[in-house]
Write a protein that holds these residues in place. Structure first.
Motif, PDB file in Angstrom:
ATOM      1  N   GLU A 442       0.812  -1.215   0.000  1.00 25.02           N
ATOM      2  CA  GLU A 442       0.000   0.000   0.000  1.00 25.02           C
ATOM      3  C   GLU A 442       0.847   1.268   0.000  1.00 25.02           C
ATOM      4  O   GLU A 442       0.340   2.369   0.228  1.00 25.02           O
ATOM      5  N   GLU A 443       2.150   1.123  -0.278  1.00 25.97           N
ATOM      6  CA  GLU A 443       3.032   2.291  -0.373  1.00 25.97           C
ATOM      7  C   GLU A 443       3.414   2.519  -1.835  1.00 25.97           C
ATOM      8  O   GLU A 443       3.364   1.607  -2.659  1.00 25.97           O
ATOM      9  N   ASP A 444       3.777   3.747  -2.147  1.00 27.58           N
ATOM     10  CA  ASP A 444       4.208   4.089  -3.502  1.00 27.58           C
ATOM     11  C   ASP A 444       5.680   3.707  -3.665  1.00 27.58           C
ATOM     12  O   ASP A 444       6.571   4.556  -3.651  1.00 27.58           O
ATOM     13  N   SER A 497     -11.405   5.263  -6.580  1.00 25.39           N
ATOM     14  CA  SER A 497     -10.314   6.241  -6.489  1.00 25.39           C
ATOM     15  C   SER A 497      -9.609   6.143  -5.140  1.00 25.39           C
ATOM     16  O   SER A 497      -8.380   6.284  -5.052  1.00 25.39           O
ATOM     17  N   GLN A 501      -5.526   5.129  -4.426  1.00 21.41           N
ATOM     18  CA  GLN A 501      -4.604   5.826  -3.528  1.00 21.41           C
ATOM     19  C   GLN A 501      -4.099   4.904  -2.433  1.00 21.41           C
ATOM     20  O   GLN A 501      -2.944   4.987  -2.009  1.00 21.41           O
ATOM     21  N   GLN A 502      -4.964   3.999  -1.982  1.00 17.64           N
ATOM     22  CA  GLN A 502      -4.599   3.081  -0.904  1.00 17.64           C
ATOM     23  C   GLN A 502      -3.438   2.178  -1.303  1.00 17.64           C
ATOM     24  O   GLN A 502      -2.575   1.850  -0.473  1.00 17.64           O
ATOM     25  N   GLY A 504      -1.134   2.983  -3.486  1.00 13.60           N
ATOM     26  CA  GLY A 504       0.031   3.757  -3.895  1.00 13.60           C
ATOM     27  C   GLY A 504      -0.026   4.377  -5.272  1.00 13.60           C
ATOM     28  O   GLY A 504       1.011   4.762  -5.823  1.00 13.60           O
ATOM     29  N   TYR A 505      -1.219   4.499  -5.881  1.00 14.13           N
ATOM     30  CA  TYR A 505      -1.351   5.110  -7.197  1.00 14.13           C
ATOM     31  C   TYR A 505      -2.010   6.481  -7.076  1.00 14.13           C
ATOM     32  O   TYR A 505      -3.192   6.582  -6.743  1.00 14.13           O
ATOM     33  N   SER A 506      -1.257   7.535  -7.326  1.00 11.25           N
ATOM     34  CA  SER A 506      -1.821   8.884  -7.314  1.00 11.25           C
ATOM     35  C   SER A 506      -2.494   9.199  -8.648  1.00 11.25           C
ATOM     36  O   SER A 506      -3.360  10.068  -8.724  1.00 11.25           O
ATOM     37  N   ASN A 507      -2.097   8.487  -9.713  1.00 10.41           N
ATOM     38  CA  ASN A 507      -2.688   8.679 -11.035  1.00 10.41           C
ATOM     39  C   ASN A 507      -3.792   7.641 -11.231  1.00 10.41           C
ATOM     40  O   ASN A 507      -3.531   6.457 -11.448  1.00 10.41           O
ATOM     41  N   PHE A 508      -5.049   8.087 -11.174  1.00  4.52           N
ATOM     42  CA  PHE A 508      -6.188   7.168 -11.209  1.00  4.52           C
ATOM     43  C   PHE A 508      -6.271   6.431 -12.546  1.00  4.52           C
ATOM     44  O   PHE A 508      -6.537   5.223 -12.590  1.00  4.52           O
TER      45      PHE A 508
END
Length: 534
Positions: A442-444, A497, A501-502, A504-508
């Protein structure tokens, strides 16, 4: 330089376009003019035209008809329409013909210049795309026709210690591989580390591009020098430069590596780091290549660089060398994975013997004691001879000189230690990497983060991960994240969405694309289907 053609039945309109700007400042070397479609066709048959500026309404034939002909006979040409009418029907036909744009008369000069500038950029991009495609097809064809290379097999055997590196064994191996190198020749290896691809490639395309990199390395590194570019059994690429290349200076090799890095970045969509060795005897090549690979393994700071190999300095307290082999001491070093200390003892022992006069019986004693060390090590590790490449040949080799003993002892010790420890160390690194990705799903996190966690060079880790699992590290990381996303879709009421984010993706949109690639449907479709099934 580009060429432009202006077609309009109104002379004042043509003159206005020609004189509204100094077109050479945009890289246009010539501006041709025509007042009807037939004259335009004749010009285009005689000259390559990149930009066509054409009036739609002309008495003999309209511009739409002319552009249809241009699309068929000069597909690289970008077209721009001029019209006195703003009706949507003209715009619709212009779009259907694939024209770049259309402008209303009277044309604003600044607006026209801006449109032509964009058209020139499109022309250049199209040309670059055609060139890249032609280059790709060339290497794809070479790749399909590639036959097994005898030289590559020879070096694979040498570097993995399957090829005995002295006496008749070496001479016969060189002859069978048709390598233009004498047994007493010298070789300089250059390790080529493909660190990262700058565009997504599937497995087949990546193989083709790696082959392209390999061919380019041969053209650059071996220009004027004999040698081969090979890939060893662990997937590492080496340029093996033979004796003749020793005439070139170190600075020359560094400059060649820098040029190669730029070539790979520009044409093959990848970033490269080169590790330059030195010229050594054939018996020393495998040890030097291991040193270069170790250099790459621990390089976590320098990227797209040229790195010269500098051997590790000797320990502050030199190892004492007794008159005879201390079997217990040598065995202890091997069991503790201290290969360098064993190699150092071998070299110091030989140096000591070379300084005095020895009898053949003393050389035989060293030979037998070394075999005792090796067999004792294998017994403790529970190994069988079949686990060591070509072990029967190494164990039965006839040693007739101190030089032969030195290389034989280094190779047989290294071969059994590789067989004992390499696989275990690889499995440990891969397991740590997998655990880290699962714990931080769950981390980027990136490939570089995983490599930093295990303290290895990212390119080295990727290659090791692929070798041990058969799967790319990046693909495994994405697969792990998508599995977690699917779990959240199944077990929670979180929005899509929020789930993106959960994990690790900021780009949906990128998250949606990756999910669909993994499961065949986008996240919302997946949730709707599972709800209906429930």
């Amino acid at each position: 330089m580009a060429r432009m053609l202006v077609v309009d039945d109104e002379k004042f309109a043509v003159d206005g376009i020609c004189e509204c700007n100094d077109w050479s400042t945009l890289g246009i070397e010539a501006v041709y003019t025509a007042n009807h479609a037939d004259a335009a066709r004749q010009i285009m048959k005689e000259h390559r035209i990149d930009i066509l500026v054409c009036d739609i309404e002309m008495p003999d034939e309209d511009g739409l008809s002319l552009v249809r002909w241009v699309k068929q006979h000069s597909p690289h040409t970008e077209s721009l329409f001029l019209t006195c009418h703003s009706e949507f029907t003209y715009a619709k036909q212009a779009v259907n013909l694939g024209s770049f744009d259309y402008l209303l008369k009277p044309v604003d000069g600044e607006e026209l210049v801006q449109a032509v500038s964009l058209m020139l950029q499109a022309v250049r991009e199209k040309e670059e795309s055609v060139q890249h495609h032609a280059e790709y097809r060339k290497y794809a064809e070479l790749w399909r026709k590639q036959q097994p290379l005898l030289a590559e097999r020879f070096w694979q055997d040498m570097l993995s210690r399957r090829q005995l590196s002295f006496g008749d064994f070496l001479e016969r191996g060189l002859k069978d591989a048709q390598i233009e190198l004498e047994a007493d020749g010298r070789v300089m290896p250059i390790l080529i580390s493909i660190e990262e691809w700058h565009k997504p490639l599937d497995a087949r395309d990546q193989e083709i591009m790696e082959y392209a990199v390999k061919k380019a390395a041969g053209e650059l590194f071996l220009s004027g020098s004999a040698g081969d570019v090979i890939t060893d059994r662990s997937g590492v690429m080496f340029a093996m430069v033979y004796t003749g290349g020793a005439a070139r200076s170190a600075g020359s090799w560094i400059e060649t590596c820098r040029r190669f890095i730029e070539v790979c970045r520009t044409y093959f969509y990848c970033q490269i780091t080169c590790y330059i060795g030195k010229f050594v005897s054939l018996q020393e090549v495998s040890g030097l290549c291991e040193g270069l690979k170790d250099k790459e393994r621990h390089n976590v700071k320098e990227s797209q660089s040229v790195i010269m190999y500098v051997p590790q300095g000797s320990a502050a307290a030199p190892l004492l060398v007794p008159d005879n082999i201390n079997v217990t001491e040598w065995s202890s070093y091997m069991l503790n994975k201290e290969r360098d200390k064993v190699i150092s003892l071998i070299n110091r022992s030989v140096d000591k013997l070379e300084a005095g006069q020895i009898h053949q019986n003393q050389l035989e004693t060293y030979h037998l004691d070394t075999l005792q060390v090796v067999y004792g090590f294998m017994h403790v590790k529970g190994m069988s001879p079949s686990q060591v490449p070509n072990f029967p040949l190494w164990a039965s080799a006839q040693i007739r000189s101190l030089s032969q003993y030195r290389h034989w002892a280094e190779n047989i010790v290294s071969a059994v230690m590789d067989a004992a420890f390499t696989a275990l160390e690889s499995n440990s690194v891969v397991q740590k990497s997998v655990q880290y990705m699962k714990e931080n799903v769950e981390e980027d996190i990136s490939r570089e983060d995983v490599a930093a966690h295990v303290g290895l060079n990212p390119a080295y880790l990727s290659r090791l991960f692929k070798k041990e699992t058969g799967q790319n590290l990046i693909d495994y990381l994405i697969e792990t994240k998508m599995a977690r996303a699917r779990q959240l879709l199944d077990t929670t009421g979180m929005t899509v969405s929020a789930i993106a984010q959960q994990v690790g993706y900021s780009n949906f949109s990128h998250f949606t694309k990756m999910f669909k690639k993994q499961y065949g449907v986008n996240p919302q479709q997946y949730r709707n289907v599972t709800k209906r099934l429930d």
